[in-house]
Design a protein around this motif. Sequence first.
Motif, PDB file in Angstrom:
ATOM      1  N   ARG A  51       0.876  -1.299   0.007  1.00  0.00           N
ATOM      2  CA  ARG A  51      -0.049   0.005  -0.132  1.00  0.00           C
ATOM      3  C   ARG A  51       1.099   1.199   0.005  1.00  0.00           C
ATOM      4  N   ARG A  52       2.165   1.129   0.596  1.00  0.00           N
ATOM      5  CA  ARG A  52       2.863   2.323   0.788  1.00  0.00           C
ATOM      6  C   ARG A  52       3.727   2.639  -0.705  1.00  0.00           C
ATOM      7  N   TYR A  53       4.006   1.260  -1.217  1.00  0.00           N
ATOM      8  CA  TYR A  53       5.024   1.725  -2.436  1.00  0.00           C
ATOM      9  C   TYR A  53       4.661   0.736  -3.323  1.00  0.00           C
ATOM     10  N   PRO A  54       3.344   1.036  -3.877  1.00  0.00           N
ATOM     11  CA  PRO A  54       2.575  -0.038  -4.966  1.00  0.00           C
ATOM     12  C   PRO A  54       3.487  -0.321  -6.218  1.00  0.00           C
ATOM     13  N   ALA A  55       4.410   0.575  -6.633  1.00  0.00           N
ATOM     14  CA  ALA A  55       5.106   0.461  -7.668  1.00  0.00           C
ATOM     15  C   ALA A  55       6.367  -0.715  -7.752  1.00  0.00           C
ATOM     16  N   VAL A  56       6.628  -1.247  -6.473  1.00  0.00           N
ATOM     17  CA  VAL A  56       7.306  -2.360  -6.353  1.00  0.00           C
ATOM     18  C   VAL A  56       6.844  -3.535  -6.508  1.00  0.00           C
ATOM     19  N   THR A  57       7.440  -4.430  -7.536  1.00  0.00           N
ATOM     20  CA  THR A  57       6.818  -5.807  -7.856  1.00  0.00           C
ATOM     21  C   THR A  57       7.458  -6.903  -6.990  1.00  0.00           C
ATOM     22  N   PHE A  58       6.688  -8.115  -6.853  1.00  0.00           N
ATOM     23  CA  PHE A  58       7.273  -9.268  -5.901  1.00  0.00           C
ATOM     24  C   PHE A  58       7.090 -10.488  -6.813  1.00  0.00           C
ATOM     25  N   THR A  59       8.147 -11.099  -6.418  1.00  0.00           N
ATOM     26  CA  THR A  59       8.417 -12.556  -6.813  1.00  0.00           C
ATOM     27  C   THR A  59       8.479 -13.544  -5.519  1.00  0.00           C
ATOM     28  N   LEU A  60       7.672 -14.482  -5.205  1.00  0.00           N
ATOM     29  CA  LEU A  60       7.967 -15.205  -3.912  1.00  0.00           C
ATOM     30  C   LEU A  60       8.214 -16.770  -4.794  1.00  0.00           C
ATOM     31  N   ASP A  61       9.405 -17.191  -4.497  1.00  0.00           N
ATOM     32  CA  ASP A  61       9.809 -18.495  -5.007  1.00  0.00           C
ATOM     33  C   ASP A  61       9.917 -19.505  -3.895  1.00  0.00           C
ATOM     34  N   VAL A  62       8.966 -20.726  -3.904  1.00  0.00           N
ATOM     35  CA  VAL A  62       8.962 -21.601  -3.178  1.00  0.00           C
ATOM     36  C   VAL A  62      10.083 -22.635  -3.216  1.00  0.00           C
ATOM     37  N   MET A  63      10.644 -23.012  -2.545  1.00  0.00           N
ATOM     38  CA  MET A  63      11.769 -23.940  -2.789  1.00  0.00           C
ATOM     39  C   MET A  63      12.241 -24.763  -1.277  1.00  0.00           C
ATOM     40  N   PRO A  64      12.897 -25.784  -1.328  1.00  0.00           N
ATOM     41  CA  PRO A  64      13.463 -26.370  -0.319  1.00  0.00           C
ATOM     42  C   PRO A  64      14.110 -25.393   0.759  1.00  0.00           C
ATOM     43  N   SER A  65      14.485 -25.684   2.088  1.00  0.00           N
ATOM     44  CA  SER A  65      15.103 -24.669   2.748  1.00  0.00           C
ATOM     45  C   SER A  65      16.645 -24.644   2.366  1.00  0.00           C
ATOM     46  N   VAL A  66      17.134 -25.866   2.211  1.00  0.00           N
ATOM     47  CA  VAL A  66      18.489 -25.696   1.810  1.00  0.00           C
ATOM     48  C   VAL A  66      18.958 -24.992   0.432  1.00  0.00           C
ATOM     49  N   GLU A  67      17.569 -25.016  -0.562  1.00  0.00           N
ATOM     50  CA  GLU A  67      18.015 -24.194  -1.764  1.00  0.00           C
ATOM     51  C   GLU A  67      17.691 -22.527  -1.280  1.00  0.00           C
ATOM     52  N   VAL A  68      16.871 -22.340  -0.514  1.00  0.00           N
ATOM     53  CA  VAL A  68      16.632 -20.822   0.119  1.00  0.00           C
ATOM     54  C   VAL A  68      18.111 -20.540   0.486  1.00  0.00           C
ATOM     55  N   ILE A  69      18.844 -21.292   1.239  1.00  0.00           N
ATOM     56  CA  ILE A  69      20.197 -20.813   1.831  1.00  0.00           C
ATOM     57  C   ILE A  69      20.998 -20.762   0.667  1.00  0.00           C
ATOM     58  N   ARG A  70      20.903 -21.441  -0.296  1.00  0.00           N
ATOM     59  CA  ARG A  70      21.844 -21.376  -1.466  1.00  0.00           C
ATOM     60  C   ARG A  70      21.465 -20.119  -2.244  1.00  0.00           C
ATOM     61  N   THR A  71      20.284 -19.857  -2.421  1.00  0.00           N
ATOM     62  CA  THR A  71      19.824 -18.695  -3.232  1.00  0.00           C
ATOM     63  C   THR A  71      20.302 -17.368  -2.539  1.00  0.00           C
ATOM     64  N   VAL A  72      20.169 -17.349  -1.389  1.00  0.00           N
ATOM     65  CA  VAL A  72      20.175 -16.226  -0.715  1.00  0.00           C
ATOM     66  C   VAL A  72      21.951 -16.022  -0.539  1.00  0.00           C
ATOM     67  N   ARG A  73      22.717 -17.116  -0.601  1.00  0.00           N
ATOM     68  CA  ARG A  73      24.165 -17.294  -0.372  1.00  0.00           C
ATOM     69  C   ARG A  73      24.893 -16.609  -1.643  1.00  0.00           C
ATOM     70  N   ASP A  74      24.089 -17.045  -3.002  1.00  0.00           N
ATOM     71  CA  ASP A  74      24.633 -16.603  -4.130  1.00  0.00           C
ATOM     72  C   ASP A  74      24.000 -15.152  -4.789  1.00  0.00           C
ATOM     73  N   GLY A  75      23.383 -14.707  -3.836  1.00  0.00           N
ATOM     74  CA  GLY A  75      22.902 -13.160  -4.044  1.00  0.00           C
ATOM     75  C   GLY A  75      21.814 -13.224  -5.203  1.00  0.00           C
ATOM     76  N   LEU A  76      20.897 -14.199  -5.072  1.00  0.00           N
ATOM     77  CA  LEU A  76      20.026 -14.378  -6.180  1.00  0.00           C
ATOM     78  C   LEU A  76      18.682 -14.055  -5.980  1.00  0.00           C
ATOM     79  N   CYS A  77      18.613 -13.716  -4.524  1.00  0.00           N
ATOM     80  CA  CYS A  77      17.195 -13.137  -4.200  1.00  0.00           C
ATOM     81  C   CYS A  77      17.570 -11.982  -3.098  1.00  0.00           C
ATOM     82  N   SER A  78      16.301 -11.163  -2.742  1.00  0.00           N
ATOM     83  CA  SER A  78      16.451 -10.294  -1.592  1.00  0.00           C
ATOM     84  C   SER A  78      16.857 -10.645  -0.313  1.00  0.00           C
TER      85      SER A  78
END
Length: 321
Positions: free
Chosen positions: A127-154
């Motif tokens: 509501r405060r920042y309507p111009a920002v878009t979102f992508t929510l990717d569902v994956m196993p927790s170990v993949e979440v860690i890898r994705t964050v570690r590799d700088g591929l997500c916020s």
Amino acid sequence: MTDYRARDGLADLDWNLLRTFVVIVEEGSITRGASRLMRTQPTISSALRRLEEQVGRRLVERGGGRFALTQHGEVLYRESRKVLDALGQLGGLLSDADQEVTGAIRIAMASYVVFPPFDQLLGRFHRRYPAVTFTLDVMPSVEVIRTVRDGLCSFGICLLSHQRRRLTTEMLFREQFGFFCGSGHPLFGRDDVTVEEMRDSTYVSFKTDQLTDALHPVAELRRSLQLGEEPTGTSSHLEEVRRMIMAGMGIGSLPVHAMARDVRDGRLWQLPPYENLPAVDVHMVTNERTRLDRGEQILIAMLREYIASTDPAERSFPLAT
């Protein structure tokens, strides 16, 4: 500040007193703290006494040139510093809120994260920042860690088995796991189920339901109850474990608060034990080396402000009644 907010009246602590306390701790004396705050020494001493009266604990051992934090003082300083840091960061990020914030936020998430405060926070942000878009990717927790570690997500939201080097992890909420069966299972609807009967049932589980993985508390309980040796089905996604349980493939462990509606609707039935259930923490995971745009910084700051200002008991499900 778990130790303090449980006490009567401490939810309304004066933040000015806490800020004063943080300053005198960091300066190492009331005199230097007064100088930094541009107040008189008696005024600062009085503020410290009022804070000690509010929390009902002595926070500083002082006198004869000695200034040392008590154990309670150390806890209060540490938690107050977190809150003040989060508020300061958030204030800076929102200082030019009239300027349009754009960009894209990608969140890597473990499956079936049921945490209403997070949903509400996303709504406020949108509501405060309507111009920002979102992508929510569902994956196993170990993949979440890898994705964050590799700088591929916020940032990521996931279960953790241990701390990760070069990543910042902050407990978002805690959930308890219980055992369930589906509506077609022989144990469904019974209030007199025994553990011995459960041992005769097949079971399904998560791939991380191992003694060395994120769901090790669940694995330890399952082992202590001697529930089966080999699962009839496994998945990395909670929805699919839930699907197999509902299909009657066996009993399985799921987050109690997330399954409340399925229990009410007659799709699942909770089995014993009902107390002292295994608890698993869900974390927000960030990578300080990842360059974030303004929208990403603001959302993470909002989450950190929520974490810092909320008692962990209010983030532990099922909530105490």
